[in-house]
Design an enzyme around this catalytic site. Sequence first.
Site, PDB file in Angstrom:
ATOM      1  N   LYS A  19       0.853  -1.210   0.000  1.00 49.64           N
ATOM      2  CA  LYS A  19       0.000   0.000   0.000  1.00 49.64           C
ATOM      3  C   LYS A  19       0.873   1.239   0.000  1.00 49.64           C
ATOM      4  O   LYS A  19       2.009   1.233   0.493  1.00 49.64           O
ATOM      5  CB  LYS A  19      -0.955   0.039   1.190  1.00 49.64           C
ATOM      6  CG  LYS A  19      -0.323   0.186   2.586  1.00 49.64           C
ATOM      7  CD  LYS A  19      -0.050   1.604   3.030  1.00 49.64           C
ATOM      8  CE  LYS A  19       0.806   1.645   4.264  1.00 49.64           C
ATOM      9  NZ  LYS A  19       1.708   2.687   4.455  1.00 49.64           N
ATOM     10  N   VAL A 108      10.969  -4.740   3.194  1.00 55.60           N
ATOM     11  CA  VAL A 108      10.671  -4.845   4.633  1.00 55.60           C
ATOM     12  C   VAL A 108      10.946  -3.499   5.319  1.00 55.60           C
ATOM     13  O   VAL A 108      11.931  -2.831   5.005  1.00 55.60           O
ATOM     14  CB  VAL A 108      11.551  -5.946   5.273  1.00 55.60           C
ATOM     15  CG1 VAL A 108      11.267  -6.076   6.767  1.00 55.60           C
ATOM     16  CG2 VAL A 108      11.305  -7.279   4.564  1.00 55.60           C
ATOM     17  N   GLY A 110       9.558  -0.742   4.947  1.00 58.81           N
ATOM     18  CA  GLY A 110       9.706   0.258   3.891  1.00 58.81           C
ATOM     19  C   GLY A 110       8.591   1.274   3.835  1.00 58.81           C
ATOM     20  O   GLY A 110       8.576   2.123   2.955  1.00 58.81           O
ATOM     21  N   GLY A 114       4.278  -4.246   4.123  1.00 49.66           N
ATOM     22  CA  GLY A 114       4.496  -5.634   3.693  1.00 49.66           C
ATOM     23  C   GLY A 114       4.087  -6.641   4.757  1.00 49.66           C
ATOM     24  O   GLY A 114       3.487  -7.676   4.446  1.00 49.66           O
ATOM     25  N   ALA A 117       0.420  -6.913   4.724  1.00 50.06           N
ATOM     26  CA  ALA A 117      -0.032  -7.707   3.573  1.00 50.06           C
ATOM     27  C   ALA A 117       0.055  -9.196   3.904  1.00 50.06           C
ATOM     28  O   ALA A 117      -0.871  -9.968   3.628  1.00 50.06           O
ATOM     29  CB  ALA A 117       0.834  -7.385   2.345  1.00 50.06           C
ATOM     30  N   ASP A 149      -2.943  -1.255   9.483  1.00 47.58           N
ATOM     31  CA  ASP A 149      -3.016  -1.341   8.016  1.00 47.58           C
ATOM     32  C   ASP A 149      -3.596  -2.664   7.524  1.00 47.58           C
ATOM     33  O   ASP A 149      -3.771  -2.845   6.318  1.00 47.58           O
ATOM     34  CB  ASP A 149      -1.601  -1.253   7.403  1.00 47.58           C
ATOM     35  CG  ASP A 149      -0.926   0.079   7.653  1.00 47.58           C
ATOM     36  OD1 ASP A 149      -1.628   1.055   7.941  1.00 47.58           O
ATOM     37  OD2 ASP A 149       0.308   0.122   7.540  1.00 47.58           O
TER      38      ASP A 149
HETATM   39  P1  ATP Z   1       4.128  -0.435   8.611  1.00 46.23           P
HETATM   40  O1  ATP Z   1       4.113   0.894   7.923  1.00 46.23           O
HETATM   41  O2  ATP Z   1       2.814  -1.166   8.607  1.00 46.23           O
HETATM   42  O3  ATP Z   1       4.839  -0.462   9.942  1.00 46.23           O
HETATM   43  P2  ATP Z   1       6.343  -1.280   7.009  1.00 46.23           P
HETATM   44  O4  ATP Z   1       6.120  -1.549   5.573  1.00 46.23           O
HETATM   45  O5  ATP Z   1       7.100  -0.034   7.352  1.00 46.23           O
HETATM   46  O6  ATP Z   1       4.953  -1.357   7.685  1.00 46.23           O
HETATM   47  P3  ATP Z   1       6.877  -4.030   7.479  1.00 46.23           P
HETATM   48  O7  ATP Z   1       7.536  -4.522   6.235  1.00 46.23           O
HETATM   49  O8  ATP Z   1       5.474  -4.404   7.699  1.00 46.23           O
HETATM   50  O9  ATP Z   1       7.095  -2.477   7.654  1.00 46.23           O
HETATM   51  O10 ATP Z   1       7.784  -4.552   8.679  1.00 46.23           O
HETATM   52  C1  ATP Z   1       7.857  -3.964   9.952  1.00 46.23           C
HETATM   53  C2  ATP Z   1       8.585  -4.950  10.888  1.00 46.23           C
HETATM   54  O11 ATP Z   1       7.737  -6.069  11.129  1.00 46.23           O
HETATM   55  C3  ATP Z   1       9.846  -5.558  10.281  1.00 46.23           C
HETATM   56  O12 ATP Z   1      10.968  -4.785  10.603  1.00 46.23           O
HETATM   57  C4  ATP Z   1       9.903  -6.948  10.875  1.00 46.23           C
HETATM   58  O13 ATP Z   1      10.738  -6.992  12.000  1.00 46.23           O
HETATM   59  C5  ATP Z   1       8.498  -7.257  11.362  1.00 46.23           C
HETATM   60  N1  ATP Z   1       7.788  -8.367  10.627  1.00 46.23           N
HETATM   61  C6  ATP Z   1       7.087  -9.355  11.189  1.00 46.23           C
HETATM   62  N2  ATP Z   1       6.548 -10.156  10.254  1.00 46.23           N
HETATM   63  C7  ATP Z   1       6.893  -9.659   9.063  1.00 46.23           C
HETATM   64  C8  ATP Z   1       6.606 -10.050   7.724  1.00 46.23           C
HETATM   65  N3  ATP Z   1       5.876 -11.124   7.430  1.00 46.23           N
HETATM   66  N4  ATP Z   1       7.110  -9.299   6.747  1.00 46.23           N
HETATM   67  C9  ATP Z   1       7.851  -8.196   7.043  1.00 46.23           C
HETATM   68  N5  ATP Z   1       8.169  -7.804   8.280  1.00 46.23           N
HETATM   69  C10 ATP Z   1       7.692  -8.520   9.298  1.00 46.23           C
END
Ligand code: ATP
Length: 314
Positions: A19, A108, A110, A114, A117, A149
């Site tokens: 997203k 991750v 980012g 993710g 999702a 999210d």
């Molecule tokens: P948000 O903005 O929702 O916090 P994001 O995109 O910034 O999301 P994610 O990729 O969701 O960050 O990851 C945040 C943290 O969640 C990661 O640093 C990781 O330690 C943990 N995590 C747990 N499960 C997962 C997964 N399946 N995929 C990615 N990260 C995960």
Amino acid sequence: MSAPLHTVPEVVTVRAPAKINLHLGVGAPRPDGFHPLTTVYQAVGLYDDLAASDSLSWSVSLTAADYIDPADVPLGGDNIVDRAADLLAAHHGLARLGDVHITKAIPVAGGLAGGSADAAAALVALDRLWGAQTTDEDLLGLAAQLGSDVPFALMGGTALGTGRGELVTTLADHGTWWWVLAPSSAGMSTPEVYRHFDLLFPDASPTPPSADRLLAALESLDPVRLARELHNDLQEPAFDLRPDLEAVIALGEAEGALRGIVSGSGPTCVFLCASADEARAVAAALDGPRQGEGHPVVLVANGPVAGAHVVEYI
Ligand code: ATP
């Protein structure tokens, strides 16, 4: 012999999108510590796939795209997929059984949600694998417990998010919007960016900035107008923590993007472009200079796309 009306599969694969936030209005923290949001989400065509297979035990494994460090994804029992499975199993009084394999393309930490999702994909896949027949309303309720999210990751499309982002209303969006996504190899912690927002804006209003102008721009189907109305209250704190992001945005805009903005809490920078061709040209121009500077890949994606959906049912 006639097939039973309801068959339970051996393998279910669910695809769930990244997203971006077209508008992210943030208010002063509530008594429960969460920030009230008025946000407009859009699901874009960059996906994680999650395959859940029948098993007598429980496991979570991962294959990641070459621009993702698999070590960034926790697999020792504290993946968000473990939590999603626990919650769904408890909701139905079932045992948590299954082998889950995540094929990760969403960077991750980012700002592309993710993990959310994957949580949404797990809810859908395990619901089918276990023959649980969870109602949509219950799935959304479980999703909201997993993260702000996650309900949007189930719904996809373009949607208005309120509350802490978990109260989601689908928006009519007849556009096809073209985005360039420039992730960063070093992730950012969402809670840290919010803490920095509080430091920078101690007098933030309890009511987050409205998304009305953005909504009108979406309806106009005019990418120039939409570009003008993109808004992210977390961009300034993200720039403060990661000054390099400002240069990425400037470069993408100089290369022809209509507008660049930090996605969610960052560090991914997303660029709205006038067309698919423009997006490919901007991506190509960004790709060369950014390689080796902590920007491992540049991607093109369009939105809106569907939320978590079954792509294989065997
Ligand atoms: P948000 O903005 O929702 O916090 P994001 O995109 O910034 O999301 P994610 O990729 O969701 O960050 O990851 C945040 C943290 O969640 C990661 O640093 C990781 O330690 C943990 N995590 C747990 N499960 C997962 C997964 N399946 N995929 C990615 N990260 C995960």
